[in-house]
Design an enzyme around this catalytic site. Structure first.
Site, PDB file in Angstrom:
ATOM      1  N   ARG A  57      20.524 -22.610 -22.048  1.00 15.82           N
ATOM      2  CA  ARG A  57      21.209 -22.390 -20.769  1.00 15.82           C
ATOM      3  C   ARG A  57      20.800 -21.064 -20.137  1.00 15.82           C
ATOM      4  O   ARG A  57      21.007 -20.845 -18.954  1.00 15.82           O
ATOM      5  CB  ARG A  57      22.733 -22.485 -20.945  1.00 15.82           C
ATOM      6  CG  ARG A  57      23.490 -22.420 -19.638  1.00 15.82           C
ATOM      7  CD  ARG A  57      24.948 -22.902 -19.666  1.00 15.82           C
ATOM      8  NE  ARG A  57      25.564 -22.940 -20.969  1.00 15.82           N
ATOM      9  CZ  ARG A  57      26.071 -21.872 -21.612  1.00 15.82           C
ATOM     10  NH1 ARG A  57      26.026 -20.686 -21.059  1.00 15.82           N
ATOM     11  NH2 ARG A  57      26.622 -22.027 -22.795  1.00 15.82           N
ATOM     12  N   TYR A 110      23.611 -25.917   6.880  1.00 16.67           N
ATOM     13  CA  TYR A 110      23.546 -27.116   6.056  1.00 16.67           C
ATOM     14  C   TYR A 110      24.980 -27.514   5.699  1.00 16.67           C
ATOM     15  O   TYR A 110      25.767 -26.685   5.236  1.00 16.67           O
ATOM     16  CB  TYR A 110      22.736 -26.847   4.784  1.00 16.67           C
ATOM     17  CG  TYR A 110      22.714 -28.053   3.889  1.00 16.67           C
ATOM     18  CD1 TYR A 110      21.921 -29.143   4.204  1.00 16.67           C
ATOM     19  CD2 TYR A 110      23.508 -28.118   2.759  1.00 16.67           C
ATOM     20  CE1 TYR A 110      21.922 -30.264   3.414  1.00 16.67           C
ATOM     21  CE2 TYR A 110      23.520 -29.233   1.957  1.00 16.67           C
ATOM     22  CZ  TYR A 110      22.718 -30.309   2.291  1.00 16.67           C
ATOM     23  OH  TYR A 110      22.722 -31.425   1.502  1.00 16.67           O
ATOM     24  N   ASP A 186      18.782 -19.178   4.094  1.00 20.62           N
ATOM     25  CA  ASP A 186      18.357 -20.496   3.620  1.00 20.62           C
ATOM     26  C   ASP A 186      17.033 -20.818   4.315  1.00 20.62           C
ATOM     27  O   ASP A 186      17.003 -21.066   5.519  1.00 20.62           O
ATOM     28  CB  ASP A 186      19.441 -21.529   3.954  1.00 20.62           C
ATOM     29  CG  ASP A 186      19.128 -22.906   3.382  1.00 20.62           C
ATOM     30  OD1 ASP A 186      17.938 -23.227   3.197  1.00 20.62           O
ATOM     31  OD2 ASP A 186      20.078 -23.672   3.140  1.00 20.62           O
ATOM     32  N   LYS A 211      13.453 -30.305  -1.248  1.00 20.09           N
ATOM     33  CA  LYS A 211      12.814 -30.679   0.011  1.00 20.09           C
ATOM     34  C   LYS A 211      11.311 -30.383  -0.036  1.00 20.09           C
ATOM     35  O   LYS A 211      10.611 -30.952  -0.844  1.00 20.09           O
ATOM     36  CB  LYS A 211      13.525 -29.995   1.172  1.00 20.09           C
ATOM     37  CG  LYS A 211      15.068 -30.073   1.094  1.00 20.09           C
ATOM     38  CD  LYS A 211      15.614 -31.488   1.245  1.00 20.09           C
ATOM     39  CE  LYS A 211      17.093 -31.626   0.867  1.00 20.09           C
ATOM     40  NZ  LYS A 211      18.015 -30.696   1.513  1.00 20.09           N
TER      41      LYS A 211
HETATM   42  C1  LIG Z   1      19.285 -30.143   1.210  1.00 18.98           C
HETATM   43  C2  LIG Z   1      19.631 -28.780   1.643  1.00 18.98           C
HETATM   44  C3  LIG Z   1      20.477 -27.967   0.886  1.00 18.98           C
HETATM   45  C4  LIG Z   1      21.145 -28.442  -0.384  1.00 18.98           C
HETATM   46  O1  LIG Z   1      20.222 -28.690  -1.392  1.00 18.98           O
HETATM   47  P1  LIG Z   1      20.389 -29.817  -2.537  1.00 18.98           P
HETATM   48  O2  LIG Z   1      19.150 -29.664  -3.299  1.00 18.98           O
HETATM   49  O3  LIG Z   1      20.563 -31.139  -1.851  1.00 18.98           O
HETATM   50  O4  LIG Z   1      21.621 -29.455  -3.307  1.00 18.98           O
HETATM   51  C5  LIG Z   1      20.720 -26.672   1.337  1.00 18.98           C
HETATM   52  N1  LIG Z   1      20.179 -26.222   2.501  1.00 18.98           N
HETATM   53  C6  LIG Z   1      19.384 -26.990   3.258  1.00 18.98           C
HETATM   54  C7  LIG Z   1      18.829 -26.434   4.524  1.00 18.98           C
HETATM   55  C8  LIG Z   1      19.074 -28.282   2.863  1.00 18.98           C
HETATM   56  O5  LIG Z   1      18.282 -29.040   3.639  1.00 18.98           O
END
Ligand SMILES: *Cc1c(COP(=O)(O)O)cnc(C)c1O
Length: 392
Positions: A57, A110, A186, A211
């Site tokens: 972990r 998001y 982000d 993504k």
């Molecule tokens: C998809 C996304 C998230 C969350 O990520 P996960 O991997 O689905 O938990 C956060 N910020 C943005 C801009 C996203 O597109």
């Protein structure tokens, strides 16, 4: 066993870094790719000291090359931290807000990050001030508190999801710094190939690795990058204690996907630009949201702080919600699905999610442009828009 980062000249271009970073040491008969290590614990005797692997972990050798590569790409001076999902990374980042503190966040963040912040606020952990992130005066007023308490954290997302508003990252980071607020950006939509928030003054960069970075819609993962040792220690501690760790196989897959990031981004950005221009002139479309269009309100800012405009664009379909849904159903190549950043083009009407803010128009479709041939992508959009909007 400690990880030996592969050594490279530091002036490599980012499109080389995605290929060259995180390789095993060059030894005779060594594998070219890092192996997957499946072990929940590590051999050890005596007192456990910082840096020991100790237990699965806390660390895994399969995480290291990916964490090193992401850190090199974002220009962080410390290794990155990967998490079980983007939202697990969001959770760790929000844990940095002191009890009773203030968080300033874009209203079009998001959705999962916004819902998490709203729920934590409802429990009384901190106060949330939501803002139009493209409006500097509004964000600065929320940061300073206008007579009330100043903010502890500024959350940035630029371009925002799904409205694609562009924040003045450098300017807002300076304002946040002036009040002592930590800035988390982000950078999922842009990737470090298109935008480098740490260079623009952000303290922490967040990714949904799910993504573009992994890029094939087959991994859920998150990451945080920072050059600040105290912040990194706090985030690492959160990961170790709350346990939102990435699986070794996912880490391996994400690094494998990262190898082609530059090619994927180059292709999908060029196609997004082309499709945005054509959609802008289409009778079935009433509005295109894309910072690459000179008419877009975020165009000049995007041009100043990004090397491209990303591969996400939104359209408002002529007509209402039902027409927009019908367009999605009439498509044959574009896949109707949430998520983004994969090799395949995806489309969705964002308001189909109950939590989507009502400031997002009901007829808005978000397009994640993939790497297919742009003429095929266009032909499919054109036939769907033309047949559906003409029959109205
Ligand atoms: C998809 C996304 C998230 C969350 O990520 P996960 O991997 O689905 O938990 C956060 N910020 C943005 C801009 C996203 O597109």
């Amino acid at each position: 066993m400690t990880h030996q980062p592969s050594s490279h000249p530091d002036n490599l271009h980012p499109d080389t870094v995605v290929v060259a970073a995180g390789r095993p040491a060059r030894e005779h008969d060594a594998p070219v790719n890092p192996p997957i290590v499946l072990s929940s614990t590590y051999v050890g005797t005596g007192t456990v000291v910082d840096g020991d692997r100790a237990y699965g972990r806390y660390s895994n050798p399969t995480w290291d090359p990916l964490e090193e590569a992401l850190s090199q790409l974002e220009g962080a001076t410390l290794p990155g931290l990967i998490f079980s999902s983007g939202l697990a990374a969001v959770s760790a980042a929000l844990s940095l807000i002191p009890a009773g503190g203030i968080l300033v966040m874009p209203i079009h963040s998001y959705q999962g990050a916004l819902v998490m912040a709203q729920e934590l606020e409802a429990k009384g952990l901190f106060t949330l001030r939501t803002v139009d992130i493209a409006n500097n005066d509004e964000v600065i007023a929320a940061l300073t508190g206008a007579g009330e308490k100043a903010a502890d954290m500024l959350w940035l997302e630029s371009p925002t999801n799904p409205m694609l508003e562009v924040a003045d990252i450098h300017g807002l980071c300076r304002s946040a710094q002036a009040v002592g607020a930590v800035v988390v950006t982000d950078n999922t939509f842009s990737t470090p190939l298109v935008q480098k928030p740490l260079e623009l003054g952000s303290d922490i960069v967040l990714h949904s690795v799910t993504k573009y970075l992994s890029g094939h819609s087959d991994v859920i993962m998150g990451a945080l990058l920072t050059s600040n040792p105290e912040l990194r220690n706090a985030l690492l501690h959160h990961r170790s204690i709350h346990g939102a760790i990435a699986g070794p196989f996912e880490a391996w897959l994400a690094l494998r996907g990262l190898r082609t990031l530059a090619l994927r981004v180059e292709r999908s950005q060029a196609s997004a630009m082309e499709l945005a221009s054509r959609l802008d002139a289409h009778d079935g479309v009433s509005r295109v949201l894309f910072p690459g269009l000179p008419s877009d309100p975020g165009h000049l800012r995007a041009q100043a702080q990004m090397t491209g405009f990303g591969s996400i664009l939104c359209i408002e379909v002529e007509g209402g919600e039902a027409v927009a849904e019908a367009v999605v159903e009439a498509l044959r190549l574009w896949t109707p699905a949430t998520s983004l950043g994969g090799v395949e083009s995806l489309i969705e009407r964002r308001r189909r999610h109950a939590n989507e803010p009502i400031s997002v128009p009901a007829n808005l479709l978000r397009l994640s442009v993939g790497i297919e041939n742009v003429e095929d992508l266009w032909a499919d959009l054109d036939q769907a828009l033309t047949t559906v909007t003409a029959s109205e």
